[in-house]
Design a protein around this motif. Structure first.
Motif, PDB file in Angstrom:
ATOM      1  N   HIS A  92      43.604  39.817  32.677  1.00  0.00           N
ATOM      2  CA  HIS A  92      43.298  38.546  31.993  1.00  0.00           C
ATOM      3  C   HIS A  92      42.645  39.021  30.450  1.00  0.00           C
ATOM      4  N   PRO A  93      43.100  38.842  29.154  1.00  0.00           N
ATOM      5  CA  PRO A  93      42.432  39.458  28.233  1.00  0.00           C
ATOM      6  C   PRO A  93      40.955  39.018  28.002  1.00  0.00           C
ATOM      7  N   ARG A  94      40.558  37.685  28.873  1.00  0.00           N
ATOM      8  CA  ARG A  94      39.234  37.339  28.670  1.00  0.00           C
ATOM      9  C   ARG A  94      38.224  37.848  29.706  1.00  0.00           C
ATOM     10  N   ASP A  95      38.777  37.604  31.107  1.00  0.00           N
ATOM     11  CA  ASP A  95      37.691  38.331  31.969  1.00  0.00           C
ATOM     12  C   ASP A  95      38.489  38.903  33.120  1.00  0.00           C
ATOM     13  N   GLY A  96      39.561  39.472  33.057  1.00  0.00           N
ATOM     14  CA  GLY A  96      40.315  40.238  33.774  1.00  0.00           C
ATOM     15  C   GLY A  96      39.125  41.647  34.357  1.00  0.00           C
ATOM     16  N   LEU A  97      39.108  41.850  35.733  1.00  0.00           N
ATOM     17  CA  LEU A  97      38.389  42.872  36.213  1.00  0.00           C
ATOM     18  C   LEU A  97      38.556  44.182  35.263  1.00  0.00           C
ATOM     19  N   ARG A  98      39.702  44.484  34.999  1.00  0.00           N
ATOM     20  CA  ARG A  98      39.855  46.009  34.365  1.00  0.00           C
ATOM     21  C   ARG A  98      39.303  45.938  32.886  1.00  0.00           C
ATOM     22  N   ILE A  99      39.178  44.766  32.200  1.00  0.00           N
ATOM     23  CA  ILE A  99      38.722  44.535  31.017  1.00  0.00           C
ATOM     24  C   ILE A  99      37.021  45.017  30.850  1.00  0.00           C
ATOM     25  N   HIS A 100      36.565  45.262  32.101  1.00  0.00           N
ATOM     26  CA  HIS A 100      34.962  45.485  32.031  1.00  0.00           C
ATOM     27  C   HIS A 100      34.858  46.903  32.797  1.00  0.00           C
ATOM     28  N   ASN A 101      34.408  47.851  32.003  1.00  0.00           N
ATOM     29  CA  ASN A 101      34.498  49.136  32.779  1.00  0.00           C
ATOM     30  C   ASN A 101      33.060  49.594  33.115  1.00  0.00           C
ATOM     31  N   LEU A 127      43.824  38.172  37.614  1.00  0.00           N
ATOM     32  CA  LEU A 127      42.584  38.544  38.181  1.00  0.00           C
ATOM     33  C   LEU A 127      42.031  39.944  37.756  1.00  0.00           C
ATOM     34  N   PHE A 128      42.993  40.767  37.433  1.00  0.00           N
ATOM     35  CA  PHE A 128      42.741  42.081  36.810  1.00  0.00           C
ATOM     36  C   PHE A 128      43.053  42.238  35.285  1.00  0.00           C
ATOM     37  N   VAL A 154      36.548  41.565  43.568  1.00  0.00           N
ATOM     38  CA  VAL A 154      37.790  41.147  43.868  1.00  0.00           C
ATOM     39  C   VAL A 154      37.922  39.840  44.750  1.00  0.00           C
ATOM     40  N   ARG A 155      37.133  40.098  45.858  1.00  0.00           N
ATOM     41  CA  ARG A 155      36.938  39.133  46.791  1.00  0.00           C
ATOM     42  C   ARG A 155      36.380  37.757  46.307  1.00  0.00           C
ATOM     43  N   ALA A 156      35.458  37.885  45.411  1.00  0.00           N
ATOM     44  CA  ALA A 156      34.796  36.936  44.834  1.00  0.00           C
ATOM     45  C   ALA A 156      35.795  35.906  43.989  1.00  0.00           C
ATOM     46  N   ARG A 157      36.556  37.128  43.336  1.00  0.00           N
ATOM     47  CA  ARG A 157      37.556  36.071  42.328  1.00  0.00           C
ATOM     48  C   ARG A 157      38.686  35.623  43.309  1.00  0.00           C
ATOM     49  N   MET A 158      39.200  36.171  44.298  1.00  0.00           N
ATOM     50  CA  MET A 158      40.013  35.620  45.296  1.00  0.00           C
ATOM     51  C   MET A 158      39.356  34.238  45.800  1.00  0.00           C
ATOM     52  N   ALA A 178      37.349  32.308  44.428  1.00  0.00           N
ATOM     53  CA  ALA A 178      37.410  31.527  43.036  1.00  0.00           C
ATOM     54  C   ALA A 178      38.859  30.861  42.830  1.00  0.00           C
ATOM     55  N   ALA A 179      39.919  31.747  43.092  1.00  0.00           N
ATOM     56  CA  ALA A 179      41.126  31.339  42.848  1.00  0.00           C
ATOM     57  C   ALA A 179      41.825  30.481  44.220  1.00  0.00           C
ATOM     58  N   GLY A 180      41.181  30.541  45.305  1.00  0.00           N
ATOM     59  CA  GLY A 180      41.610  29.795  46.355  1.00  0.00           C
ATOM     60  C   GLY A 180      42.891  30.737  47.099  1.00  0.00           C
ATOM     61  N   LEU A 181      42.535  32.047  47.010  1.00  0.00           N
ATOM     62  CA  LEU A 181      43.437  32.721  47.826  1.00  0.00           C
ATOM     63  C   LEU A 181      42.785  33.363  49.027  1.00  0.00           C
ATOM     64  N   ASP A 182      43.650  33.320  50.194  1.00  0.00           N
ATOM     65  CA  ASP A 182      43.209  33.958  51.412  1.00  0.00           C
ATOM     66  C   ASP A 182      43.481  35.438  51.405  1.00  0.00           C
ATOM     67  N   CYS A 183      44.569  35.697  50.831  1.00  0.00           N
ATOM     68  CA  CYS A 183      44.879  37.059  50.842  1.00  0.00           C
ATOM     69  C   CYS A 183      45.582  37.510  49.438  1.00  0.00           C
ATOM     70  N   LEU A 184      45.558  38.914  49.011  1.00  0.00           N
ATOM     71  CA  LEU A 184      45.822  39.306  47.940  1.00  0.00           C
ATOM     72  C   LEU A 184      46.529  40.342  48.123  1.00  0.00           C
ATOM     73  N   LEU A 185      47.760  40.667  47.579  1.00  0.00           N
ATOM     74  CA  LEU A 185      48.687  42.047  47.710  1.00  0.00           C
ATOM     75  C   LEU A 185      48.941  42.461  46.367  1.00  0.00           C
ATOM     76  N   VAL A 186      48.413  43.900  46.326  1.00  0.00           N
ATOM     77  CA  VAL A 186      48.554  44.540  44.840  1.00  0.00           C
ATOM     78  C   VAL A 186      49.755  45.492  45.128  1.00  0.00           C
ATOM     79  N   TYR A 187      50.740  45.146  44.313  1.00  0.00           N
ATOM     80  CA  TYR A 187      51.958  46.018  44.393  1.00  0.00           C
ATOM     81  C   TYR A 187      51.968  47.541  43.368  1.00  0.00           C
ATOM     82  N   ALA A 188      52.365  48.280  43.685  1.00  0.00           N
ATOM     83  CA  ALA A 188      52.422  49.474  42.682  1.00  0.00           C
ATOM     84  C   ALA A 188      53.796  50.387  42.764  1.00  0.00           C
ATOM     85  N   ASP A 189      54.097  50.998  41.925  1.00  0.00           N
ATOM     86  CA  ASP A 189      55.102  52.091  41.969  1.00  0.00           C
ATOM     87  C   ASP A 189      54.477  52.981  40.878  1.00  0.00           C
ATOM     88  N   ARG A 190      55.333  54.192  40.662  1.00  0.00           N
ATOM     89  CA  ARG A 190      54.985  55.115  39.878  1.00  0.00           C
ATOM     90  C   ARG A 190      54.420  54.749  38.420  1.00  0.00           C
TER      91      ARG A 190
END
Length: 450
Positions: free
Chosen positions: A174-183, A171-172, A32-36, A38-50
């Protein structure tokens, strides 16, 4: 249509719920940090609800109960999980090192807000500061400037950092390289456990099927095996095509009517739909000729989809093979023919006309080919999950997950030798009624074979 009397083998089930070890979560955060970066992000916020918890669960092993939650990860290394009153006491055993920050603004209405009611200072403790470029991941990839997460969170991040955050769901997801596509093998084992539960549940519903039973009575056969649901249970019947999204209700099953049944839990969904009958002759005589033609062609399209799957093949090629098998005069596709599976029922789909996205080893796919009849009310549907595994991953699974690997190979053998599917070596079915369609829902010993 070739309908044969077949006994579905007992492929076996895992003896317990497979767990994801802490080392897997640690490796994920490195990615995740490597993708951050690469995307030029200093911080990532992952939101969730039920309902939208897959991204945060992927990162932390935690899913919020009753409340919203926010996972904050900085490129510098700080990790914080912001939760409300009811979740603050259930995150003591996270598989990752993270600061637990109470934000009572996430708590339910009427609860105490006297300790830490405002998210803004909590975000400051989580490492947000002026000049940071932030991304927010919720549950949908939209344009970079469009965010589906609550507006007050977006506004607070903008105030703290001085610029509006961007949509970071790709980052998570995308149908090509989203992290959750690769298990990982451990995640695949979890998904196989789920698929054995959903497939057994649907088969048990069909075995319990009889005229006069109500849908809610049949739904008692659904067994989630202890896992949260990825969608609501679906079970409906009627003289016309029932609403495939309907929850089990008071409807009574009647012979000759249509029925649809689907059950989804984290990592798997199984669906079957058809006619409540035990007589195959109904499909090959009189007014049933159109139904026979559509059902047979639909199943041919499903087989074409399976036959085109392979690691490295473009999803567009699979789409083309499936569409070429479809009789355009009989039905259309309701949605994309197939999609990625994860903790959420639909992550994203690479299957569209002209898609150049190569199918990856380690991806878990759903055969979600839903026909929309152009010839009046005709009900047919079959959905199962599978994984794609190249030679390297297959060898790893055989070594680290030998029982899983044997079950998958037995399912492959059944699909190829008994049902007549053509499968590449990379296709490993996960559920226990793999590719088995029951044209006569009152008799599950009758299965369509090519």
């Amino acid at each position: 249509m070739n309908i044969s009397k077949i006994s579905i083998p007992e492929f076996g089930v895992p003896r317990e719920i497979p767990l994801i070890p802490a080392t897997v979560y640690a490796a994920r955060l490195v990615q995740v940090r490597a993708r951050m970066r690469a995307a030029g992000l200093d911080c990532l916020l992952v939101y969730a609800d039920r309902e939208h918890s897959a991204n945060i669960s992927y990162c932390t092993g935690f899913d919020p109960r009753f409340e919203e939650a926010l996972f904050v990860l900085t490129a510098e290394g700080q990790a914080s999980l912001c939760v409300g009153n009811e979740c603050v006491n259930v995150v003591s055993e996270l598989p990752i090192p993270a600061d637990i920050l109470l934000c009572q603004e996430f708590s339910l209405m009427g609860q105490d807000r006297s300790i830490s009611w405002d998210l803004k200072p909590v975000l400051g403790k989580a490492g947000l500061r002026a000049g940071m470029r932030c991304g927010i991941a919720g549950w949908k990839s939209l344009r970079a400037d469009r965010l589906e997460t609550p507006s007050y969170i977006v506004e607070l991040v903008t105030e703290l950092c001085g610029s509006r955050p961007v949509n970071a769901n790709d980052l998570f997801m995308h149908p090509r390289d989203g992290l959750r596509i690769h298990n990982e093998p451990e995640q695949i084992a979890f998904f196989e456990y789920a698929a054995t539960r959903t497939s057994a549940s649907v088969l048990n519903v069909l075995k319990a099927l009889e005229p006069g039973k109500r849908c809610f009575e049949l739904a008692r056969q659904f067994d989630d095996g202890g896992l949260p649901h990825s969608c609501h249970p679906m079970l409906a019947c009627g003289k016309t095509i029932p609403n495939g999204m309907a929850s089990p209700g008071n409807g009574k099953v009647q012979k000759g009517q249509y029925l649809t049944c689907a059950f989804g839990i984290w990592g798997a969904l199984t669906c079957r739909a058809g006619v409540v009958t035990s007589d195959p002759s109904e499909f090959i005589s009189g007014k049933k000729q159109e139904a026979f033609k559509l059902i047979e062609n639909y199943l041919a399209a499903v087989r074409a989809w399976y036959g085109a799957l392979d690691v490295g093949v473009s999803a567009g090629e699979v789409w083309a093979a499936t569409d070429s098998a479809r009789d355009k005069s009989l039905y259309t596709f309701c949605v994309n023919p197939g999609h990625y599976l994860h903790l959420d029922e639909w992550v994203s789909s690479p299957f569209w006309k002209g898609s150049d996205i190569p199918l990856a080893s380690g991806s878990v796919l759903q055969a979600d080919i839903i026909p929309v009849s152009l010839k009046g009310p005709i009900s047919v549907n079959m959905e199962d999950g599978l994984m794609l595994a190249d030679a390297s991953l297959r060898a790893e699974l055989e070594k680290s997950q030998p029982a899983l690997y044997r079950r998958c190979q037995a399912r492959r053998q059944f699909m190829i030798e008994v049902l007549g599917y053509r499968l590449s070596e990379s296709v490993l079915p996960l559920g226990n009624i793999p590719g088995a369609y029951f044209p006569c829902l009152l008799d599950t010993s009758l299965v369509y074979c090519k």
